[in-house]
Motif scaffolding. Sequence first.
Motif, short mmCIF file in Angstrom:
data_model
loop_
_atom_site.label_atom_id
_atom_site.label_comp_id
_atom_site.label_asym_id
_atom_site.label_seq_id
_atom_site.Cartn_x
_atom_site.Cartn_y
_atom_site.Cartn_z
N VAL A 32 0.83 -1.21 0.00
CA VAL A 32 0.00 0.00 0.00
C VAL A 32 0.86 1.27 0.00
O VAL A 32 0.56 2.23 -0.71
CB VAL A 32 -0.98 0.00 1.20
N MET A 33 1.95 1.27 0.77
CA MET A 33 2.81 2.47 0.80
C MET A 33 3.41 2.76 -0.58
O MET A 33 3.56 3.91 -0.97
CB MET A 33 3.93 2.31 1.84
N VAL A 34 3.75 1.69 -1.30
CA VAL A 34 4.31 1.87 -2.65
C VAL A 34 3.24 2.42 -3.58
O VAL A 34 3.49 3.32 -4.39
CB VAL A 34 4.91 0.55 -3.17
N ASP A 35 2.01 1.90 -3.46
CA ASP A 35 0.91 2.42 -4.28
C ASP A 35 0.65 3.90 -4.00
O ASP A 35 0.41 4.68 -4.92
CB ASP A 35 -0.39 1.64 -3.99
N ASP B 17 5.06 15.99 13.85
CA ASP B 17 3.88 15.75 13.02
C ASP B 17 4.23 15.07 11.71
O ASP B 17 5.33 15.25 11.17
CB ASP B 17 3.19 17.08 12.70
N ALA B 18 3.30 14.27 11.20
CA ALA B 18 3.46 13.64 9.89
C ALA B 18 2.09 13.44 9.27
O ALA B 18 1.07 13.38 9.96
CB ALA B 18 4.17 12.30 10.05
N GLU B 19 2.08 13.32 7.96
CA GLU B 19 0.86 12.99 7.23
C GLU B 19 0.65 11.47 7.31
O GLU B 19 1.63 10.72 7.49
CB GLU B 19 1.01 13.38 5.75
N PRO B 20 -0.59 10.99 7.12
CA PRO B 20 -0.82 9.54 7.12
C PRO B 20 -0.01 8.82 6.02
O PRO B 20 0.34 7.65 6.16
CB PRO B 20 -2.31 9.40 6.83
N SER B 21 0.29 9.55 4.93
CA SER B 21 1.01 8.92 3.82
C SER B 21 2.53 8.98 3.99
O SER B 21 3.27 8.42 3.18
CB SER B 21 0.63 9.61 2.51
N THR B 22 3.01 9.67 5.04
CA THR B 22 4.46 9.81 5.24
C THR B 22 5.06 8.47 5.64
O THR B 22 4.56 7.80 6.53
CB THR B 22 4.73 10.85 6.35
N SER B 23 6.16 8.11 4.97
CA SER B 23 6.85 6.87 5.37
C SER B 23 7.75 7.17 6.56
O SER B 23 8.13 8.32 6.80
CB SER B 23 7.67 6.34 4.20
N LEU B 24 8.10 6.11 7.27
CA LEU B 24 9.02 6.28 8.40
C LEU B 24 10.35 6.86 7.91
O LEU B 24 10.97 7.67 8.59
CB LEU B 24 9.22 4.92 9.08
N LEU B 25 10.75 6.46 6.68
CA LEU B 25 12.00 6.99 6.12
C LEU B 25 11.95 8.51 5.96
O LEU B 25 12.85 9.22 6.39
CB LEU B 25 12.27 6.32 4.76
N GLU B 26 10.87 9.01 5.34
CA GLU B 26 10.73 10.47 5.17
C GLU B 26 10.67 11.16 6.52
O GLU B 26 11.25 12.24 6.70
CB GLU B 26 9.43 10.78 4.41
N PHE B 27 9.98 10.53 7.45
CA PHE B 27 9.86 11.11 8.79
C PHE B 27 11.23 11.22 9.45
O PHE B 27 11.59 12.27 10.01
CB PHE B 27 8.91 10.24 9.62
N LEU B 28 12.02 10.16 9.37
CA LEU B 28 13.36 10.17 9.99
C LEU B 28 14.26 11.20 9.32
O LEU B 28 14.93 11.99 9.98
CB LEU B 28 14.00 8.78 9.90
N ARG B 29 14.27 11.20 7.99
CA ARG B 29 15.21 12.06 7.27
C ARG B 29 14.77 13.52 7.25
O ARG B 29 15.55 14.42 7.55
CB ARG B 29 15.37 11.59 5.82
N ASP B 30 13.51 13.74 6.85
CA ASP B 30 13.09 15.10 6.53
C ASP B 30 12.49 15.83 7.72
O ASP B 30 12.51 17.06 7.77
CB ASP B 30 12.08 15.08 5.37
N ASN B 42 13.03 3.31 -2.70
CA ASN B 42 11.75 3.82 -2.19
C ASN B 42 10.58 2.87 -2.46
O ASN B 42 9.43 3.29 -2.47
CB ASN B 42 11.45 5.21 -2.76
N THR B 43 10.88 1.58 -2.71
CA THR B 43 9.81 0.59 -2.91
C THR B 43 10.03 -0.67 -2.08
O THR B 43 9.40 -1.69 -2.32
CB THR B 43 9.70 0.18 -4.40
N GLY B 44 10.94 -0.63 -1.14
CA GLY B 44 11.13 -1.80 -0.27
C GLY B 44 11.94 -2.91 -0.87
O GLY B 44 11.75 -4.08 -0.51
N GLU B 45 12.83 -2.59 -1.79
CA GLU B 45 13.58 -3.67 -2.44
C GLU B 45 15.08 -3.65 -2.20
O GLU B 45 15.73 -4.67 -2.31
CB GLU B 45 13.31 -3.63 -3.95
#
Lengths: 289, 167
Positions: A32-35, B17-30, B42-45
Amino acid sequence: MDYFKPESVSEALSLLAKYGNEAKIIAGGTDVMVDIKYKEEPGCLVNIKRIPGMSAIEESGGSLRIGPLVTIREIETSKLVRERLPLLWEACHQFASLQIRNTATIGGNICRASPSGETLAPLLVLGAKAKLAFSDGEKTEPFNSLFQGPGKTSLGSKGLLAAIEIPYPPKGSSGVYLKHAVRGPMDIAVVGIAVLVVPDSAAKTLQEARIGLGAVAPTPIRAIKAEAMLRGKPLDSKLVEQAAQMAAAESSPITDQRGSAEYRRWIVEALTRRGLEQTWKAATGKEVA
Amino acid sequence: MTLTINVTVNGKSVSADAEPSTSLLEFLRDVLNYKGTKLCCNTGECGACTVLFNGKPVNSCVVPAADAVGAQVVTVEGLADGEKLHPVQQAFIDTGAVQCGYCTPGFIISVKALLDRTKRPTPAEIEEAVSGNICRCTGYAKIVDAIALAAERMEGSTLGIASGGRS
């Protein structure tokens, strides 16, 4: 984007009823995060992670009940799964990286309904049943009618997967999951095959053979014609060959960047043959004659 | 919609604060400015963004920051003890396992997780532990040597797996 963190199944269901197709359920988030990043943001995200009672692996009678929020890694490291459902263990062991296995949930793998979903062919072959929660009650759906197309299950947009029930395979049976992928577990399966054989008590004939095919049809499927050919027969290399060819004929793969349809059919044939030979030997101690 | 994320990063309680769509990575870095954790596929690979989440390695790019509420997160910045590097970091330097360095924080976190769960990893366990981390300089042999060396140093004994004729 709206965001909700329901704390009960009924709260989640009322959100799904209210938001319909706008709502997206998120559990582990690995898909879902990727989508959200690369496709589109849903109108409303329903995070079900905090709903209690959906994160356990429990034995009940002759079956194992797995909560949809159980991670792939939790299944892989469960002693109960390793002992009772080695076929499911094997699929989880070949499931992406440790990082993903620590995050992705079995419920997500099922509800994503990707034809190549790693756990799906094994669950089909194990005769698993899904407990589906709807606002008007719970329904039990066998896995062979759960999947309706790529990304589509009988949950539709209103239901929530509440549990997975997996009966223990018959005594004396043996199963295997064979995955063909260019980069091993890290890669999406080009073909994934689950085979479970049940020899008779004298280890002479096949009481039953179950063959599940992944990534070679719009949904994971059972090769029911190949299974019928094998039932009640003594297993020899000629019969293995015929069943493998039948399984390939029952598949309807597409051509994409991972492989052509023709190539995938060859792999179905090869893996079905290998799966039958390996499981027969594991179950009976004898090579296929 | 904005969410308040209360989380422990490298032992420190933080709230932002973070948006629901914010990833933990963006939260940590930005948001929190922990730039050691890298953004790559940025796709978990690829594993460049690996952090410890409640002790387990995860790809922070596919974990929602919202799920980190109440969690313990460890990034590469959290490993050193003051000026003294963590044995895994030191071993990467000593064996020359760092080339361009971009994948290194992710590898180091995966290795930390491995050595937290297994004191004496087998060569197969070492390879499995970092199979979700990609090094595009392809310096895998040195990385495996570094892991074996770190394991030996942390155990304080010779396991006989370091520099197994690889270099």
